[in-house]
Structure formats: C-alpha cells, structure tokens
Design an enzyme around this catalytic site. Structure first.
Site, short mmCIF file in Angstrom:
data_model
loop_
_atom_site.label_atom_id
_atom_site.label_comp_id
_atom_site.label_asym_id
_atom_site.label_seq_id
_atom_site.Cartn_x
_atom_site.Cartn_y
_atom_site.Cartn_z
N GLY A 148 27.30 54.12 26.59
CA GLY A 148 28.01 53.68 25.40
C GLY A 148 28.13 54.85 24.43
O GLY A 148 27.24 55.71 24.37
N CYS A 149 29.22 54.90 23.68
CA CYS A 149 29.40 56.02 22.75
C CYS A 149 28.34 56.01 21.65
O CYS A 149 27.78 57.06 21.29
CB CYS A 149 30.81 56.03 22.16
SG CYS A 149 31.34 54.47 21.43
#
Length: 342
Positions: A148-149
């Site tokens: 996930g960013c």
C-alpha cells in the site's frame, strides 16, 4: 533482449503511471493493455497525456496472448486481482498493485477486507514488494505483491528504527497526508472538486484503515513481538504525494543516524540533514523518497518525516523497481527521472 510487458487495468491512475514510466524504460516494451470498461479505446483517448506514445489499444484481458508476455502488471481493483491472477499462466511473472496478496495470513485478509481470500495458494506464494527490505526474495519471485502507498511511506520512516532498536515500540504515532489520486479514478461524491478543494479531512480513523494490516504484519515480524501503532490518514486537496509525520520516543540524533546508515546505499531513499524538512513538491512524479528527522521540545522524542509520490514510489514506480529485479534487469532501469517542479 527487450522484455514484453502487459498492463492489466491500464485505464486507472496506476496503469497510466506504469505506461508513462515504461515508455522511456530501456529494456521494456508494452505489448498489451487491458481496460474492461474501456476496451476498444486507444490509450490516448483515455489519457491524452499519453497520446504521443503509440501504445496498443485497450482490450479485454481474455483477448491477450500471454505466451508473448514476459511480465504482467496487475493494476486491478482489490478482490478482482486474485480472481484474474489465478487464471493467468503459471509461468508468467506478475507484479500485483492491489491489496490482494499483501497480507500473508488469510484470516488477516478477511479481517481487513471483509471477505475470504479466493486464491490462498497464490497468497502463500507472493513476496511482499517493499523493495529495499525484500530485494533478495523479490529477485526469485514469480508473484510480487506491491505494498500500500501509505504502508510504504510509514515503513520507510519506522522499519530502520525497529531494526536498530532506537525507539519505544509501544509509542509510535503516524499522521499521514495523502493526495487525492490515492483514492483511485472511480467517481466518488466526496472527491468532487467542490467538496474536496479548500479543505481536508481524516478518513478511516480510529484504527480502521486497511493499511494497518500491513503495519501490524511487517512491524511485528521485524520486532519479533506484536507491534501496534496509532495511524490516522488525511485526504488532502492535491493530486499526488504522501507526507508522513511519525512521532516516536527515542533520541533524535540516534534516530537520524539509524536512518542514514540504513539508507546510505539506497538509490531512491534520501535522508536529509538533521533538522531539514521534506516536501511532497520535491519528489512529485519520481521514484525518490525524502526522509527528515527533527527533535521535539520534549526531551527523548522525535518526529520522522517521509515524503513520497503515491503513484510512483508508492505504487507504479515501486512495481517497476520490483519487475526489474524479477526480470534480471538493473533495479533502477527506467526510474531515474527527476521529480517535476514546480
């Protein structure tokens, strides 16, 4: 020999970012693009900024001949990816940009994403794609699960500090600001300009954000005991970028030294001089990460700040970095573009 690339889900933001970067990659060529709802359209129609590249038209996934593909990037929505990847040829290398293979425990996946995993055997096979910490495993992987960013940004702040033992593991608070492109390209009322511009808001607060599953998994594995952090993300009225403020208990100079030592040989991780503050403007459109450390007025406390581009190093750039390793290419190939400024 040039590697043949397919991008599944090329009509979203991460798909467009993949195409933008691969367009100047010295050893990759895009041979297939899928976009279910936009099948039959040209990439230039969907993304006018890519009009000049002469990319293949968008097609449905079932129309792609994967025998002519060396690696597929899967930029599809959560839950869709696992079903699609399960049907792909078993010898095809895949980098998945969704959340479907990030969590190793099927029960944890069901907890955070609300439904059972439908490809558990593939979940066991996937390697977590935080490149700087899983480089050797990624080189030998067939399936790589992009992080996930938000999870990537927070881990860049905290992982070296757990490794070095310089912070209190029970007092970690991450406050994060994220650009609106992190919410994807789907039409959503709260993302309309009139409702987003000129303000900001927290979301998934109080321990509800799905990326907490990654923080729990990775920090606990690293520490050898459960580690639970406080985490609040905020939606900001800018297009791209993430800024993390991580509040920790520890000696600021020792924290800075641990980060500087861990990232000294990392091309894309830049630890700023002690006291210097990172900005999302300084990394926009690039695969670079800026890390800063400042002391607090309260002795024995520090703030670690991380800036990265959610679409590049947080997603598509990271995916290409991992693909380079999986394909035996130089890790930095195609990724040395300078940030865009202003």
């Amino acid at each position: 020999m040039t590697k043949k690339i397919a991008i599944l889900g090329a009509s979203g933001y991460t798909g467009a970012e993949l195409a933008r970067i691969i367009a100047t990659h010295p050893e990759m060529e895009i041979v297939a693009l899928s976009g279910d709802r936009k099948a039959g359209m040209s990439m230039g129609e969907v993304f006018p900024h890519l009009r000049h590249l002469g990319l293949p038209d968008l097609v449905k996934i079932e129309e792609i001949d994967f025998s002519a593909v060396d690696l597929a990037f899967c930029a599809l929505p959560h839950a869709t990816s696992q079903a699609v990847i399960a049907e792909l040829p078993r010898d095809l290398k895949v980098v998945d940009l969704s959340a479907d293979f990030r969590l190793r425990d099927p029960a944890e996946y069901e907890k955070w994403y609300g439904k059972p995993h439908s490809a558990v055997e593939l979940q066991k096979e996937a390697v977590y794609g935080l490149t700087e910490f899983y480089r050797d495993e990624i080189r030998g992987a067939r399936l790589c699960a992009g992080t996930g960013c938000n999870a990537a940004a927070g881990q860049y702040a905290i992982r070296p500090l757990i490794e070095a033992g310089v912070i209190d593991l029970d007092e970690i608070v991450i406050d994060l600001k994220a650009g609106v492109s992190g919410a994807g390209r789907s039409l959503k009322e709260n993302l309309l300009h009139a409702e987003l511009a000129g303000g900001t808001m927290p979301y998934s607060a109080g321990g509800k954000h799905r990326h907490l599953g990654e923080f729990d998994q990775e920090f606990s594995l690293l520490a050898g005991r459960p580690v639970r952090i406080q985490f609040t993300p905020h939606l900001m009225p800018f297009n791209r970028g993430i800024l993390v403020d991580a509040y920790v208990r520890g000696e600021p100079e020792a924290i800075h030294a641990a980060l500087a030592a861990r990232y000294a040989e990392e091309t894309f991780l830049e630890v700023l001089p002690f006291g210097a503050l990172p900005s999302t403007r300084s990394i926009a459109g690039s695969n670079f990460v800026h890390v800063g450390v400042i002391g607090d007025r309260i002795p024995g406390r520090a703030v670690v700040m991380v800036a990265l581009d959610n679409l590049t190093k947080g997603s598509s750039g990271q995916a290409i970095q991992n693909a380079n390793l999986m394909l035996g290419l130089p890790e930095t190939a195609g990724l040395m573009l300078a940030p865009v400024f202003p």
